[in-house]
Write an enzyme that holds these catalytic residues in place. Structure first.
Site, short mmCIF file in Angstrom:
data_model
loop_
_atom_site.label_atom_id
_atom_site.label_comp_id
_atom_site.label_asym_id
_atom_site.label_seq_id
_atom_site.Cartn_x
_atom_site.Cartn_y
_atom_site.Cartn_z
N TYR A 122 0.82 -1.21 0.00
CA TYR A 122 0.00 0.00 0.00
C TYR A 122 0.86 1.26 0.00
O TYR A 122 0.40 2.33 -0.39
CB TYR A 122 -0.89 0.04 1.25
CG TYR A 122 -2.20 -0.68 1.10
CD1 TYR A 122 -2.25 -1.96 0.57
CD2 TYR A 122 -3.38 -0.09 1.51
CE1 TYR A 122 -3.44 -2.62 0.45
CE2 TYR A 122 -4.58 -0.75 1.41
CZ TYR A 122 -4.61 -2.01 0.87
OH TYR A 122 -5.80 -2.65 0.76
N LYS B 212 2.79 -15.47 2.90
CA LYS B 212 2.90 -16.26 1.67
C LYS B 212 4.39 -16.58 1.52
O LYS B 212 5.04 -16.23 0.54
CB LYS B 212 2.35 -15.45 0.48
CG LYS B 212 2.22 -16.22 -0.81
CD LYS B 212 1.13 -17.26 -0.82
CE LYS B 212 1.18 -18.09 -2.10
NZ LYS B 212 0.25 -19.25 -2.08
N ASP C 263 -12.36 -8.47 5.42
CA ASP C 263 -13.69 -8.45 4.79
C ASP C 263 -14.30 -9.85 4.82
O ASP C 263 -15.49 -10.03 5.09
CB ASP C 263 -13.62 -7.99 3.33
CG ASP C 263 -13.75 -6.47 3.19
OD1 ASP C 263 -13.29 -5.75 4.10
OD2 ASP C 263 -14.31 -6.02 2.18
N ASP D 216 -6.39 -6.60 4.67
CA ASP D 216 -7.53 -5.91 4.06
C ASP D 216 -8.51 -6.95 3.52
O ASP D 216 -9.72 -6.90 3.78
CB ASP D 216 -7.02 -5.01 2.93
CG ASP D 216 -8.15 -4.25 2.24
OD1 ASP D 216 -9.13 -3.89 2.92
OD2 ASP D 216 -8.05 -4.03 1.02
N ASP E 256 -3.52 -18.24 1.42
CA ASP E 256 -4.59 -18.91 0.67
C ASP E 256 -5.30 -19.93 1.56
O ASP E 256 -6.52 -20.05 1.56
CB ASP E 256 -4.06 -19.54 -0.64
CG ASP E 256 -2.76 -20.29 -0.46
OD1 ASP E 256 -2.14 -20.23 0.62
OD2 ASP E 256 -2.33 -20.97 -1.43
#
Ligand code: IPM
Ligand code: MG
Length: 360
Positions: free
Chosen positions: A143, A193, A253, A249, A225
């Site tokens: 970001y 990851k 959600d 982020d 994942d």
């Protein structure tokens, strides 16, 4: 005590949900004998409309003069990705997080008892309960990395976004996660990851070093994942989940939906010094703005987090959470969480009912 709160009402449903949260703040003040004063701060698309940029000069200084910041939501199609960066609301949100040093974003996802029926997962899964705390790194990673877009000779346009993390950035968010776990069920799941990304391998090595410092906390590595999958398979397994900015982020959600509605979930963004920033994790929902339809609960629960984390007022935080639960237990629902056949109430009525319970 007297506390000064910066109010960033923002765009879309932001002003409506902040309006209800302010009612709740005033009710808390009345009940517990505190004085909350407010400083209006312009940020987001509304700031672009008013002064030509989404992050007006002096915004951070104004917020720093307050004890905490309450933010509704920013963004909307009017200020889309085709607009210059300084006019886009998202730019302002990232800038305020960075300028206030808010590197730790706490996003609790809990299935409230009265809302168990809203969990979209299998009944057996919901019955196990869901109560996790997503700890998202908020001021680093992709970001905030260098971006570029340039013409190539043979491949058309090309764009890059750089993801970088320092040991220092990883360690400070990791510590927050372990400290929080100590106050909860003493488990940390660190999401990365590491089978592909160098930043994740560094992340993992720092987390392992910290895990050794907190032997009383159970620790595990989870690939991102797999985490996405586990969140819908068996979210009850998670206590504190710590992860980098973009993974956090996305996963927050997902975690919110598992608890029934994104309209219920608050967040706290904190750094090493005041003020912290409190906001619902949902967006500005321009499609329902100004119609008294939005769910103010996520913002009201963000006020509870403000009491807990910025003002160290746990009794006040508990009282707000209990009032929300009581209203939900009575069956009151806004449209986003109304079961079939239930007539929803509006934003203002939901706020009023929560205040009544608080003062009752
Ligand atoms: C969030 C939002 C923001 C983010 C956007 C609006 C920049 O999605 O707070 O989760 O990605 O951080
Ligand atoms: Mg998001």
């Amino acid at each position: 005590m007297e506390y000064k709160i910066a109010l960033i009402r923002g765009d879309g449903i932001g002003p409506e949900v902040v309006g209800e949260a302010v009612k709740v703040l005033n009710a808390v003040g009345e009940k517990f004998g505190h004085t909350f004063t407010y400083e209006e701060v312009l940020l987001g698309g509304c700031a672009t409309d008013a002064v030509g940029k989404s992050y007006p000069d002096g915004t951070a200084e104004k917020c720093k003069a307050c004890d905490a910041v309450l933010l509704g939501a920013v963004g909307g199609p009017k200020w889309g990705s085709d607009k210059p960066a300084e006019q886009r609301p998202e730019t302002a949100l990232l800038a305020i997080r960075k300028d206030l040093g808010l590197y730790a974003n706490l996003r609790p996802a809990a299935l409230r008892t009265a809302m168990a029926g809203a969990c979209p997962l299998k009944k057996e899964t919901a019955e196990k309960g869901i109560d996790l705390m997503m700890v998202r790194e908020l001021t680093g990673g992709i970001y905030f990395g260098k971006r570029d877009k340039y013409q190539t000779e043979d491949r058309g346009m090309e764009a890059t976004d750089l993801m970088a993390y320092s040991e220092k950035e990883i360690e400070r968010i990791g510590r927050r996660a372990f400290e929080l776990a100590r106050l909860r069920r003493k488990k940390v799941s660190s999401v990365d990851k590491a089978n592909v990304l160098e930043t994740s391998r560094l992340w993992r090595s720092v987390m392992h070093r910290l895990a050794a410092e907190y032997p009383d906390v159970q620790y595990e590595d989870v690939l991102v994942d797999n985490c996405a999958m586990q969140l819908v398979r068996d979210p009850g397994q998670f206590d504190v989940v710590v992860t980098e900015n973009m993974f956090g982020d996305i996963l927050s959600d997902e975690a919110s939906m598992v608890t029934g509605s994104i309209g219920l979930l608050p967040s706290a963004s904190i750094g090493d010094s005041a003020p912290g920033l409190y906001e619902p994790i949902h967006g500005s929902a321009p499609d329902i703005a100004g119609q008294d339809k939005a769910n103010p609960i996520a913002t009201i629960l963000s006020v509870a987090m403000m009491m807990r984390y910025s003002f160290h007022l746990p009794a006040e935080a508990d009282a707000i959470e209990r009032a929300v639960d009581a209203v939900l237990a009575d069956g009151w629902r806004t449209a986003d969480i109304a079961e079939p056949g239930v007539t929803p109430i509006g934003t203002r009525q939901m706020g009023d009912r929560i205040c009544q319970k608080l003062l009752g």
